[in-house]
Write a protein that holds these residues in place. Structure first.
Motif, PDB file in Angstrom:
ATOM      1  N   ARG A  60     -14.697  14.108 -26.218  1.00 41.49           N
ATOM      2  CA  ARG A  60     -15.281  12.960 -25.557  1.00 41.49           C
ATOM      3  C   ARG A  60     -15.585  13.233 -23.993  1.00 41.49           C
ATOM      4  N   ILE A  61     -16.276  12.541 -23.549  1.00 44.76           N
ATOM      5  CA  ILE A  61     -16.898  12.367 -22.213  1.00 44.76           C
ATOM      6  C   ILE A  61     -16.754  10.921 -21.934  1.00 44.76           C
ATOM      7  N   PHE A  62     -16.023  10.824 -20.551  1.00 44.71           N
ATOM      8  CA  PHE A  62     -15.964   9.543 -19.889  1.00 44.71           C
ATOM      9  C   PHE A  62     -15.759   9.391 -18.596  1.00 44.71           C
ATOM     10  N   GLU A  63     -16.357   8.203 -18.013  1.00 41.60           N
ATOM     11  CA  GLU A  63     -16.402   8.300 -16.548  1.00 41.60           C
ATOM     12  C   GLU A  63     -15.216   7.900 -15.817  1.00 41.60           C
ATOM     13  N   ARG A  64     -14.648   8.570 -14.857  1.00 40.83           N
ATOM     14  CA  ARG A  64     -13.309   8.051 -14.449  1.00 40.83           C
ATOM     15  C   ARG A  64     -13.843   6.693 -13.427  1.00 40.83           C
ATOM     16  N   SER A  65     -12.786   6.189 -13.114  1.00 42.86           N
ATOM     17  CA  SER A  65     -12.607   4.967 -12.368  1.00 42.86           C
ATOM     18  C   SER A  65     -11.657   5.088 -11.171  1.00 42.86           C
ATOM     19  N   THR A  66     -11.946   4.076 -10.280  1.00 40.01           N
ATOM     20  CA  THR A  66     -11.140   4.057  -9.160  1.00 40.01           C
ATOM     21  C   THR A  66     -10.416   2.806  -9.003  1.00 40.01           C
ATOM     22  N   ARG A  67      -9.218   2.644  -8.498  1.00 40.27           N
ATOM     23  CA  ARG A  67      -8.312   1.600  -8.439  1.00 40.27           C
ATOM     24  C   ARG A  67      -8.428   0.964  -6.939  1.00 40.27           C
ATOM     25  N   VAL A  68      -9.124  -0.233  -7.244  1.00 35.53           N
ATOM     26  CA  VAL A  68      -9.177  -0.881  -5.870  1.00 35.53           C
ATOM     27  C   VAL A  68      -8.500  -2.268  -5.649  1.00 35.53           C
ATOM     28  N   PRO A  69      -7.696  -2.449  -4.646  1.00 40.43           N
ATOM     29  CA  PRO A  69      -6.813  -3.849  -4.562  1.00 40.43           C
ATOM     30  C   PRO A  69      -7.684  -4.779  -4.159  1.00 40.43           C
ATOM     31  N   VAL A  70      -7.365  -5.963  -4.806  1.00 43.22           N
ATOM     32  CA  VAL A  70      -8.466  -7.087  -4.817  1.00 43.22           C
ATOM     33  C   VAL A  70      -7.498  -8.469  -4.860  1.00 43.22           C
ATOM     34  N   THR A  71      -8.000  -9.526  -4.223  1.00 47.25           N
ATOM     35  CA  THR A  71      -7.184 -10.977  -4.160  1.00 47.25           C
ATOM     36  C   THR A  71      -7.871 -11.602  -5.189  1.00 47.25           C
ATOM     37  N   LYS A  72      -7.419 -12.292  -6.177  1.00 46.50           N
ATOM     38  CA  LYS A  72      -7.961 -13.046  -7.256  1.00 46.50           C
ATOM     39  C   LYS A  72      -7.253 -14.227  -7.172  1.00 46.50           C
ATOM     40  N   GLY A  73      -8.251 -15.397  -7.520  1.00 47.52           N
ATOM     41  CA  GLY A  73      -7.720 -16.571  -7.748  1.00 47.52           C
ATOM     42  C   GLY A  73      -8.201 -17.406  -6.518  1.00 47.52           C
ATOM     43  N   GLU A  74      -7.739 -18.784  -6.234  1.00 48.84           N
ATOM     44  CA  GLU A  74      -8.346 -19.613  -5.306  1.00 48.84           C
ATOM     45  C   GLU A  74      -7.198 -20.377  -4.723  1.00 48.84           C
ATOM     46  N   GLY A  75      -7.052 -20.805  -3.349  1.00 49.32           N
ATOM     47  CA  GLY A  75      -6.070 -21.672  -2.929  1.00 49.32           C
ATOM     48  C   GLY A  75      -4.728 -21.176  -3.177  1.00 49.32           C
ATOM     49  N   THR A  76      -3.842 -21.935  -3.394  1.00 47.19           N
ATOM     50  CA  THR A  76      -2.539 -21.600  -3.920  1.00 47.19           C
ATOM     51  C   THR A  76      -2.125 -20.654  -4.987  1.00 47.19           C
ATOM     52  N   TRP A  77      -3.366 -20.494  -5.704  1.00 45.33           N
ATOM     53  CA  TRP A  77      -3.065 -19.678  -6.923  1.00 45.33           C
ATOM     54  C   TRP A  77      -3.799 -18.180  -6.835  1.00 45.33           C
ATOM     55  N   LYS A  78      -3.713 -17.813  -5.544  1.00 48.96           N
ATOM     56  CA  LYS A  78      -4.389 -16.568  -5.023  1.00 48.96           C
ATOM     57  C   LYS A  78      -3.069 -15.503  -5.624  1.00 48.96           C
ATOM     58  N   TYR A  79      -3.759 -14.393  -5.760  1.00 53.94           N
ATOM     59  CA  TYR A  79      -2.583 -13.125  -6.181  1.00 53.94           C
ATOM     60  C   TYR A  79      -3.354 -12.025  -6.058  1.00 53.94           C
ATOM     61  N   SER A  80      -2.551 -10.899  -6.048  1.00 52.87           N
ATOM     62  CA  SER A  80      -3.034  -9.341  -5.695  1.00 52.87           C
ATOM     63  C   SER A  80      -3.202  -8.789  -7.160  1.00 52.87           C
ATOM     64  N   SER A  81      -4.352  -7.964  -7.109  1.00 52.35           N
ATOM     65  CA  SER A  81      -4.356  -7.635  -8.514  1.00 52.35           C
ATOM     66  C   SER A  81      -5.438  -6.190  -8.172  1.00 52.35           C
ATOM     67  N   TYR A  82      -5.755  -5.376  -9.262  1.00 47.98           N
ATOM     68  CA  TYR A  82      -6.631  -4.389  -9.015  1.00 47.98           C
ATOM     69  C   TYR A  82      -8.055  -4.458  -9.849  1.00 47.98           C
ATOM     70  N   ASP A  83      -9.097  -3.615  -9.525  1.00 45.94           N
ATOM     71  CA  ASP A  83     -10.109  -3.580 -10.245  1.00 45.94           C
ATOM     72  C   ASP A  83     -10.379  -2.215 -10.309  1.00 45.94           C
ATOM     73  N   TYR A  84     -11.318  -1.790 -11.494  1.00 44.35           N
ATOM     74  CA  TYR A  84     -11.123  -0.347 -11.704  1.00 44.35           C
ATOM     75  C   TYR A  84     -12.731   0.051 -11.826  1.00 44.35           C
ATOM     76  N   PRO A  85     -13.325  -0.201 -10.663  1.00 43.51           N
ATOM     77  CA  PRO A  85     -15.108   0.136 -10.917  1.00 43.51           C
ATOM     78  C   PRO A  85     -15.113   1.595 -11.125  1.00 43.51           C
ATOM     79  N   PRO A  86     -16.252   2.105 -11.797  1.00 41.22           N
ATOM     80  CA  PRO A  86     -16.524   3.426 -12.224  1.00 41.22           C
ATOM     81  C   PRO A  86     -16.691   4.070 -10.987  1.00 41.22           C
TER      82      PRO A  86
END
Length: 206
Positions: A60-86
């Protein structure tokens, strides 16, 4: 943003649209090189398989992704997470490479890209098929050894069962014969009983 593309009915590719044509060209070149060596390719149910020396090698052939730290949610519901864009870098995977201890992946590099290494990739796929055939040969030998051992154990059980039955019959015959001898020697034994026992012995142990 670019979305992932891939189709379970065609080549096993998971890339973004910007990399799709390139991935198709790589597969096209590899398949043509494989067919030039007498190998065949099958594409079905999301699997791309090259048949080499009787072995199905999934690739198979696939495109790699990178791990990017992001903050998700709003107000008191904010939390740290990661996105994995190509990231635009492709990887070719020999799915059988891991357990064979042969190379499993080829990634785009600064000096060479995947399409520059198709000869090396095909050579490793051939080596993978050789390792798999050797594994199958060893398995066949081991399976035959186990089959023979199981057959020997079965035959031994059958013979022991027969031996026990014949010993039991022999012991019964010997007991009856000894009993008959004692019976004949006893003056108080009725002749009719002796005759019946003698007849039964002749019928049962002839």
């Amino acid at each position: 943003s670019d979305g992932w593309v891939g189709d379970s009915d065609v080549l096993n590719i998971r890339v973004t649209r910007h990399q799709l044509r390139r991935a198709l060209r790589i597969f096209d070149a590899l398949i043509k090189a494989a067919e030039a060596r007498g190998y065949t390719t099958s594409i079905a149910s999301g699997r791309t398989v090259i048949l080499i020396s009787g072995q199905e090698l999934e690739v198979r052939i696939f495109e790699r992704s990178t791990r990017v730290p992001v903050t998700k949610g709003e107000g008191t519901w904010k939390y740290s997470s990661y996105d994995y864009p190509p990231c635009g870098s492709l990887c070719f995977e020999n799915s059988n490479g891991g357990w064979t201890r042969l190379r499993k992946e080829w990634n785009d590099g600064k000096r060479q890209r995947i399409e520059d290494r198709l000869g090396e990739i095909l050579a490793v796929l051939e080596q993978t098929a050789e390792v798999m055939n050797e594994r199958d040969r060893r398995r066949a030998i081991e399976d035959e050894r186990r089959r023979k051992e199981e057959l020997e154990r079965f035959e031994l059980r059958q013979k022991l069962s027969r031996l026990k039955e014949e010993i039991a019959d022999w012991e019964e015959r010997e007991r009856v014969k000894r009993y008959l001898e004692v019976l004949r020697q006893k003056e108080t034994t009725e002749p009719e009983w002796v005759n019946w026992v003698e007849g039964w012995v002749e019928r049962e142990f002839q």
